[in-house]
Design an enzyme around this catalytic site. Structure first.
Site, PDB file in Angstrom:
ATOM      1  N   ASP A 284     -10.292  -5.623   7.818  1.00  0.00           N
ATOM      2  CA  ASP A 284     -11.593  -6.312   7.971  1.00  0.00           C
ATOM      3  C   ASP A 284     -11.481  -7.491   8.946  1.00  0.00           C
ATOM      4  OD1 ASP A 284      -9.806  -7.398   6.031  1.00  0.00           O
ATOM      5  OD2 ASP A 284     -11.390  -8.690   5.264  1.00  0.00           O
TER       6      ASP A 284
ATOM      7  N   ASP B  98      12.404   0.955  13.630  1.00  0.00           N
ATOM      8  CA  ASP B  98      11.330   0.013  13.945  1.00  0.00           C
ATOM      9  C   ASP B  98      10.233   0.744  14.714  1.00  0.00           C
ATOM     10  OD1 ASP B  98       9.858  -2.163  15.134  1.00  0.00           O
ATOM     11  OD2 ASP B  98      11.613  -3.432  14.784  1.00  0.00           O
TER      12      ASP B  98
ATOM     13  N   LEU C  21       0.842  -1.208   0.000  1.00  0.00           N
ATOM     14  CA  LEU C  21       0.000   0.000   0.000  1.00  0.00           C
ATOM     15  C   LEU C  21       0.872   1.252   0.000  1.00  0.00           C
ATOM     16  CD1 LEU C  21      -2.722   1.485   0.211  1.00  0.00           C
ATOM     17  CD2 LEU C  21      -2.633   1.153   2.690  1.00  0.00           C
TER      18      LEU C  21
ATOM     19  N   ALA D 155       3.005  -2.715   9.095  1.00  0.00           N
ATOM     20  CA  ALA D 155       2.406  -3.803   9.874  1.00  0.00           C
ATOM     21  C   ALA D 155       3.122  -5.104   9.573  1.00  0.00           C
ATOM     22  CB  ALA D 155       0.919  -3.942   9.517  1.00  0.00           C
TER      23      ALA D 155
ATOM     24  N   THR E 285       2.144  -8.308   8.285  1.00  0.00           N
ATOM     25  CA  THR E 285       0.916  -8.656   7.573  1.00  0.00           C
ATOM     26  C   THR E 285       0.790 -10.137   7.193  1.00  0.00           C
ATOM     27  OG1 THR E 285       2.007  -7.964   5.523  1.00  0.00           O
ATOM     28  CG2 THR E 285       0.572  -6.346   6.591  1.00  0.00           C
TER      29      THR E 285
ATOM     30  N   TYR F  78      -3.521 -12.021  14.146  1.00  0.00           N
ATOM     31  CA  TYR F  78      -3.407 -10.818  13.308  1.00  0.00           C
ATOM     32  C   TYR F  78      -4.612  -9.904  13.564  1.00  0.00           C
ATOM     33  CZ  TYR F  78      -3.618  -7.936   9.061  1.00  0.00           C
ATOM     34  OH  TYR F  78      -3.709  -6.885   8.182  1.00  0.00           O
TER      35      TYR F  78
ATOM     36  N   LYS G 274      -4.676  -6.126  15.209  1.00  0.00           N
ATOM     37  CA  LYS G 274      -5.229  -4.958  14.508  1.00  0.00           C
ATOM     38  C   LYS G 274      -6.352  -4.329  15.346  1.00  0.00           C
ATOM     39  CE  LYS G 274      -4.023  -3.872  10.801  1.00  0.00           C
ATOM     40  NZ  LYS G 274      -2.871  -2.992  10.405  1.00  0.00           N
TER      41      LYS G 274
HETATM   42  N1  LIG Z   1      -2.604  -6.937   2.498  1.00  0.00           N
HETATM   43  C1  LIG Z   1      -3.899  -7.022   2.772  1.00  0.00           C
HETATM   44  O1  LIG Z   1      -4.646  -7.818   2.188  1.00  0.00           O
HETATM   45  C2  LIG Z   1      -4.505  -6.124   3.835  1.00  0.00           C
HETATM   46  C3  LIG Z   1      -5.885  -6.209   4.081  1.00  0.00           C
HETATM   47  C4  LIG Z   1      -6.444  -5.358   5.039  1.00  0.00           C
HETATM   48  C5  LIG Z   1      -5.646  -4.469   5.720  1.00  0.00           C
HETATM   49  N2  LIG Z   1      -4.301  -4.411   5.476  1.00  0.00           N
HETATM   50  C6  LIG Z   1      -3.492  -3.450   6.213  1.00  0.00           C
HETATM   51  O2  LIG Z   1      -3.024  -2.484   5.290  1.00  0.00           O
HETATM   52  C7  LIG Z   1      -1.742  -1.983   5.709  1.00  0.00           C
HETATM   53  C8  LIG Z   1      -0.761  -2.092   4.556  1.00  0.00           C
HETATM   54  O3  LIG Z   1      -0.682  -3.455   4.174  1.00  0.00           O
HETATM   55  P1  LIG Z   1       0.312  -3.953   3.036  1.00  0.00           P
HETATM   56  O4  LIG Z   1      -0.331  -5.104   2.383  1.00  0.00           O
HETATM   57  O5  LIG Z   1       0.814  -2.799   2.258  1.00  0.00           O
HETATM   58  O6  LIG Z   1       1.498  -4.521   3.948  1.00  0.00           O
HETATM   59  P2  LIG Z   1       3.027  -4.799   3.590  1.00  0.00           P
HETATM   60  O7  LIG Z   1       3.225  -4.850   2.114  1.00  0.00           O
HETATM   61  O8  LIG Z   1       3.423  -5.971   4.414  1.00  0.00           O
HETATM   62  O9  LIG Z   1       3.724  -3.473   4.104  1.00  0.00           O
HETATM   63  C9  LIG Z   1       3.963  -3.214   5.459  1.00  0.00           C
HETATM   64  C10 LIG Z   1       5.314  -2.558   5.590  1.00  0.00           C
HETATM   65  O10 LIG Z   1       5.583  -2.372   6.998  1.00  0.00           O
HETATM   66  C11 LIG Z   1       6.930  -2.776   7.226  1.00  0.00           C
HETATM   67  N3  LIG Z   1       7.126  -3.172   8.629  1.00  0.00           N
HETATM   68  C12 LIG Z   1       6.892  -4.383   9.193  1.00  0.00           C
HETATM   69  N4  LIG Z   1       7.247  -4.372  10.482  1.00  0.00           N
HETATM   70  C13 LIG Z   1       7.720  -3.132  10.754  1.00  0.00           C
HETATM   71  C14 LIG Z   1       8.248  -2.516  11.911  1.00  0.00           C
HETATM   72  N5  LIG Z   1       8.353  -3.189  13.056  1.00  0.00           N
HETATM   73  N6  LIG Z   1       8.658  -1.229  11.839  1.00  0.00           N
HETATM   74  C15 LIG Z   1       8.576  -0.545  10.668  1.00  0.00           C
HETATM   75  N7  LIG Z   1       8.067  -1.072   9.526  1.00  0.00           N
HETATM   76  C16 LIG Z   1       7.645  -2.354   9.571  1.00  0.00           C
HETATM   77  C17 LIG Z   1       7.131  -3.941   6.287  1.00  0.00           C
HETATM   78  O11 LIG Z   1       8.501  -4.247   6.124  1.00  0.00           O
HETATM   79  P3  LIG Z   1       8.892  -5.787   5.775  1.00  0.00           P
HETATM   80  O12 LIG Z   1       8.187  -6.113   4.496  1.00  0.00           O
HETATM   81  O13 LIG Z   1      10.362  -5.743   5.679  1.00  0.00           O
HETATM   82  O14 LIG Z   1       8.356  -6.612   6.915  1.00  0.00           O
HETATM   83  C18 LIG Z   1       6.464  -3.420   5.030  1.00  0.00           C
HETATM   84  O15 LIG Z   1       7.336  -2.639   4.238  1.00  0.00           O
HETATM   85  C19 LIG Z   1      -1.375  -2.771   6.957  1.00  0.00           C
HETATM   86  O16 LIG Z   1      -1.764  -2.051   8.093  1.00  0.00           O
HETATM   87  C20 LIG Z   1      -2.250  -4.018   6.843  1.00  0.00           C
HETATM   88  O17 LIG Z   1      -2.503  -4.580   8.115  1.00  0.00           O
HETATM   89  C21 LIG Z   1      -3.716  -5.217   4.546  1.00  0.00           C
END
Ligand SMILES: NC(=O)c1ccc[n+]([C@@H]2O[C@H](COP(=O)([O-])OP(=O)(O)OC[C@H]3O[C@@H](n4cnc5c(N)ncnc54)[C@H](OP(=O)(O)O)[C@@H]3O)[C@@H](O)[C@H]2O)c1
Length: 289
Positions: free
Chosen positions: A104, A38, A15, A62, A64, A127, A131
């Site tokens: 969700d 972090d 995202l 997050a 994820t 998870y 959240k």
């Molecule tokens: N993906 C879905 O289907 C989905 C659905 C509903 C809601 N969401 C929410 O939407 C948001 C974005 O999701 P996304 O899919 O873009 O997730 P993502 O691709 O996993 O991106 C999350 C980013 O946060 C970084 N991160 C992890 N742990 C961290 C820490 N301790 N300190 C600093 N940064 C950290 C990750 O780094 P690393 O990759 O190196 O770990 C990654 O770059 C999240 O809040 C997620 O819960 C996602």
């Protein structure tokens, strides 16, 4: 006019990548991800925000991996819940507006209708619990906040269901996909455009934002293959029980986005139209051949 500054935590994520693309023209973006520090470390978060003094903070960082969270419960809680709490606390200290990305999966999926923002939450997985606690901490620590609950995200910059199905279709004649979980597959680029609108409208509180229309993962997989013109691979419907994944997922993940519609009138594309745009774009850009 001086551009508003936005700090994005999780800027290198799926995202975060599209948020950058959509917001960079109109805002002064300051990006950060795990490489810089972090979010579990309050002093890092506080120093980073104090140094940059943004008007708006977006927390898209997050842990994820939904199944991974079952094994690594401590990390899930520390990153997703207390990390979000750190960002909320530090944002409040500098009077920034916090936009926090939730999920969700805070719901248990037992409702028959799509979930509204004020429906009771009852997460099934670690998870989801992490959240849900994040939302509680954001509400407690920040007095100027927007919590967005999106769902079933896919985008160019991360592992996601669309890439999984396209990859499997190269190797398998049959792909088994769960047909008893329902929601709205949402393209991170479309969600990012919606978040920009939310910023312009200065929304406060909790909002559900997802693509319009609902389907099962099975329907989603079939549509991916149909749009991609892949006819040699068949999608076989199975139940969540057949799949036996470590984390339970809600059967009904449908989000009612009428509050979002009422406050913004911003039309979210149908999940099929957005998926078509995505597949066209990854082919044109050579991201997936
Ligand atoms: N993906 C879905 O289907 C989905 C659905 C509903 C809601 N969401 C929410 O939407 C948001 C974005 O999701 P996304 O899919 O873009 O997730 P993502 O691709 O996993 O991106 C999350 C980013 O946060 C970084 N991160 C992890 N742990 C961290 C820490 N301790 N300190 C600093 N940064 C950290 C990750 O780094 P690393 O990759 O190196 O770990 C990654 O770059 C999240 O809040 C997620 O819960 C996602």
């Amino acid at each position: 006019m001086k551009r508003k500054r936005i700090v994005i935590f999780g800027a290198n994520g799926m995202l975060g990548h599209d948020l950058r693309k959509v917001l960079e023209k109109d805002y002064d973006l300051v990006l950060t991800d795990i490489q810089d520090g972090d979010i579990r470390d309050f002093s890092f978060v506080e120093k980073f925000l104090n140094k940059n003094l943004p008007s708006i903070v977006i927390n898209s960082a997050a842990y994820t991996d939904v199944d991974g969270c079952e094994k690594n419960q401590k990390i899930a809680m520390e990153v997703n819940a207390y990390g979000a709490g750190n960002i909320a606390k530090a944002s409040k200290k500098i009077s920034s507006w916090l936009i926090h990305i939730s999920s969700d999966y805070v719901f248990d999926g037992k409702k028959n209708l799509p979930y509204k923002e004020d429906d009771p939450i009852n997460p099934l997985s670690i998870y989801g619990k992490s959240k849900a606690l994040a939302e509680e901490l954001v509400r407690k620590e920040a007095n100027n906040y927007l919590i967005i609950r999106p769902q079933w995200l896919y985008g160019k910059a991360g592992k996601n269901f669309v890439f999984t199905i396209l990859n499997l279709s190269k190797k398998q004649k049959e792909i088994k996909v769960v047909a008893d979980q329902f929601g709205s597959p949402t393209y991170t680029y479309e969600l990012s455009k919606a978040i920009k609108v939310a910023i312009e409208k200065k929304l406060q509180g909790i909002f559900h934002i997802a693509a319009s229309g609902y389907c099962s993962w099975y329907d989603f997989a079939k549509e991916i293959l149909k749009i991609s013109g892949i006819t040699e691979t068949e999608v076989i419907p199975i139940s969540s029980d057949d799949l036996k994944r470590p984390a339970s997922r809600p059967n009904n993940s449908k989000l009612d986005c009428s509050k979002w519609q009422k406050f913004t009138s911003f039309p979210m594309k149908s999940w099929q139209k957005a998926l078509k745009d995505f597949i066209l774009s990854i082919k044109q850009e050579g991201i997936f051949k």
